[in-house]
Design an enzyme around this catalytic site. Structure first.
Site, PDB file in Angstrom:
ATOM      1  N   SER A   1       0.815  -1.208   0.000  1.00  0.00           N
ATOM      2  CA  SER A   1       0.000   0.000   0.000  1.00  0.00           C
ATOM      3  C   SER A   1       0.858   1.272   0.000  1.00  0.00           C
ATOM      4  CB  SER A   1      -0.943  -0.064   1.194  1.00  0.00           C
ATOM      5  OG  SER A   1      -2.115   0.587   0.880  1.00  0.00           O
TER       6      SER A   1
ATOM      7  N   HIS B   1      -7.544  -5.802  -0.197  1.00  0.00           N
ATOM      8  CA  HIS B   1      -6.336  -5.026   0.027  1.00  0.00           C
ATOM      9  C   HIS B   1      -5.597  -5.595   1.244  1.00  0.00           C
ATOM     10  CE1 HIS B   1      -4.070  -1.293  -0.316  1.00  0.00           C
ATOM     11  NE2 HIS B   1      -4.190  -1.096   0.993  1.00  0.00           N
TER      12      HIS B   1
ATOM     13  N   TRP C   1     -10.011   0.373  -5.261  1.00  0.00           N
ATOM     14  CA  TRP C   1      -9.491   1.691  -4.877  1.00  0.00           C
ATOM     15  C   TRP C   1      -8.084   1.899  -5.450  1.00  0.00           C
ATOM     16  CZ3 TRP C   1     -11.043   6.171  -3.268  1.00  0.00           C
ATOM     17  CH2 TRP C   1     -10.255   7.009  -2.457  1.00  0.00           C
TER      18      TRP C   1
ATOM     19  N   LYS D   1       4.240   2.043  -2.318  1.00  0.00           N
ATOM     20  CA  LYS D   1       4.662   3.239  -3.066  1.00  0.00           C
ATOM     21  C   LYS D   1       6.118   3.528  -2.659  1.00  0.00           C
ATOM     22  CE  LYS D   1       0.064   5.242  -1.870  1.00  0.00           C
ATOM     23  NZ  LYS D   1      -0.973   4.653  -2.648  1.00  0.00           N
TER      24      LYS D   1
HETATM   25  C1  GCU Z   1      -5.377   4.731   1.780  1.00  0.00           C
HETATM   26  C2  GCU Z   1      -4.790   5.507   0.625  1.00  0.00           C
HETATM   27  C3  GCU Z   1      -3.988   4.622  -0.309  1.00  0.00           C
HETATM   28  C4  GCU Z   1      -2.975   3.825   0.465  1.00  0.00           C
HETATM   29  C5  GCU Z   1      -3.662   3.090   1.582  1.00  0.00           C
HETATM   30  C6  GCU Z   1      -2.730   2.350   2.539  1.00  0.00           C
HETATM   31  O1  GCU Z   1      -6.363   3.866   1.306  1.00  0.00           O
HETATM   32  O2  GCU Z   1      -5.870   6.137  -0.035  1.00  0.00           O
HETATM   33  O3  GCU Z   1      -3.317   5.423  -1.271  1.00  0.00           O
HETATM   34  O4  GCU Z   1      -2.265   2.975  -0.375  1.00  0.00           O
HETATM   35  O5  GCU Z   1      -4.365   4.003   2.399  1.00  0.00           O
HETATM   36  O6  GCU Z   1      -1.570   2.690   2.664  1.00  0.00           O
HETATM   37  O7  GCU Z   1      -3.216   1.447   3.212  1.00  0.00           O
END
Ligand code: GCU
Length: 430
Positions: free
Chosen positions: A268, A409, A359, A272
């Protein structure tokens, strides 16, 4: 005086409520309909910003890679203001007989210091007993090192943490309650059995994940009177990536580690981070991004699921301030996230999606790998050749790797099984 205070509190309260509702309403407008994905042109990786064609790996490395890297550095993740070497590292605890007697455990404090300010973070390492110098997965965890395995010796971090009922985190403090709570997500035993080590860090020790630039690593670089990074300087993702590069400085010194075989991993927001760290530090042998979505592997121009406007409003501290230029203005981007994937070339990179994680835009994550492939081809490496997404549980284990699994997720045992198989081919046995 008192009245003024109350009015100010009321005003700030209302302001934060309305900012929250703006962010929420933008999120509720997120598009999940493929037929509503706007038409867009995917920036050609093999043509420079000046319009020159790139034909060879050398031209990529000398002309195209630097300009793309510069864009991501100054317009998106933000530049690190300077170099900072580790001042000192200390093994604060070590033990044998860990992970059912199969591994050594080591907990190492890393200290850095600048402008009279200090920061320390801890790396937890598990190293397989039967490997002299282990290839490694290196990644951040969300709720403290002690969450990755039920091992009573793992120390609990004192750093700020986001409250979370499931893990018994109240008042922003980590507790015993979360010890071993994410064993399933980390699969340390599988790694050790396959001959890999794990190095993990609690991300809140490098930079607490809140819109506050007075804590974490950022202040160590401030000039007199400065209280936040400049418009092109590092947000939190870049700061976390910096932490991984410092962890790599340490791993290079650890006799139990094969530093030429360290793969970054993250889920997540930390996926990144793992991509950005892999890109900026070419010592990393590869990078894995698990469900990294917007600002990670997913193409921004598709505006599917989370968009740049949504992410920059909800998490204003993640990217540099310059990146706000592209809020609801993705057309203006001269790059997209396939360029980030390509910046890993020729090193292997793994993008993973989950079917129910709309998402994060699984298709946009997949297409980044597809569009990055021509760059890998310049190096004689294979990537993703078919523009059609593979089916669920049909992984592609090339230098650019991809899978989509069923479910939500998360990081699962299935994900780790794939990462290990792929790393066996592209990292361990290289
Ligand atoms: C939120 C955010 C995402 C991210 C995620 C996470 O949903 O919008 O961009 O990847 O958190 O880190 O769990």
């Amino acid at each position: 005086m008192k009245r003024l205070k109350i009015t100010t509190i009321l005003f700030l309260g209302l302001l934060s409520l309305s900012l929250q509702s703006i962010a929420q309403s933008a999120a509720s407008r997120a598009n999940y309909d493929e037929s509503k994905v706007p038409e867009f042109e995917i920036p050609d990786l093999l043509t420079s910003f000046e319009g020159e064609a790139i034909h060879t790996a050398r031209e990529w490395e000398t002309m195209r890679r630097p300009e793309l890297l510069d864009f991501f550095t100054n317009q998106m993740y933000g530049k690190i203001p300077g170099d900072l070497a580790i001042t000192k590292w200390e093994v604060i605890e070590e033990g044998t007989g860990a992970i059912n007697g199969k591994a050594k455990r080591k907990q190492v404090d890393i200290h850095v210091e600048n402008n009279g300010k200090k920061l320390s973070f801890n790396i937890l390492l598990y190293l397989p007993n039967n490997v002299e110098k282990a290839p490694m997965f290196l990644g951040y965890n969300f709720y403290g090192n002690h969450i990755v395995y039920n091992d009573p010796n793992i120390r609990i971090s004192n750093a700020w943490a986001r409250n979370n009922n499931t893990y018994g985190i109240t008042e922003h403090r980590l507790t015993e309650e979360s010890r071993g709570a994410q064993t399933e997500n980390w699969q340390v035993e599988k790694m050790i059995d396959a001959g890999y080590g794990l190095a993990t860090i609690y991300y809140g020790e490098v930079d607490p994940d809140r819109d506050d630039f007075s804590d974490g690593i950022h202040p160590l670089f401030y000039n007199e009177g400065q209280d936040k990074p400049l418009d092109n300087e590092w947000g939190a993702i870049s700061a976390w990536a910096w932490g991984l590069t410092k962890a790599m400085d340490y791993l290079e010194q650890d006799p139990g580690v094969d530093a030429s075989k360290v793969v970054t991993f993250g889920h997540s927001r930390l996926g990144k981070t793992s991509l950005w760290a892999g890109v900026v530090d070419e010592r990393f042998a590869g990078a894995i991004s698990n469900n990294s979505g917007c600002g990670g592997a997913a193409l921004s121009k598709r505006k599917f699921g989370e968009t740049l406007e949504i992410i920059n409003n909800a998490f204003p501290h993640w990217f540099c301030d310059n990146f706000n230029i592209y809020n609801d203005n993705e057309e203006a981007l001269p790059v997209d996230q396939h360029a980030l994937i390509a910046l890993m070339a020729p090193r292997p990179v793994y993008i993973a999606s989950a079917e129910e994680d709309q998402w994060a835009d699984p298709k946009g994550e997949f297409l980044s790998g597809f569009y990055a492939t021509p760059v890998y081809k310049l190096f004689g490496k294979s990537g993703i050749d078919d523009e059609q997404m593979p089916g669920i549980h049909h992984p592609i284990h090339n230098s650019v790797a991809y899978h989509i699994r069923s479910g939500k997720h998360a990081v699962t045992a299935y994900d780790w099984e794939q990462y290990i198989k792929w790393a066996d081919i592209h990292v361990k046995n290289q």
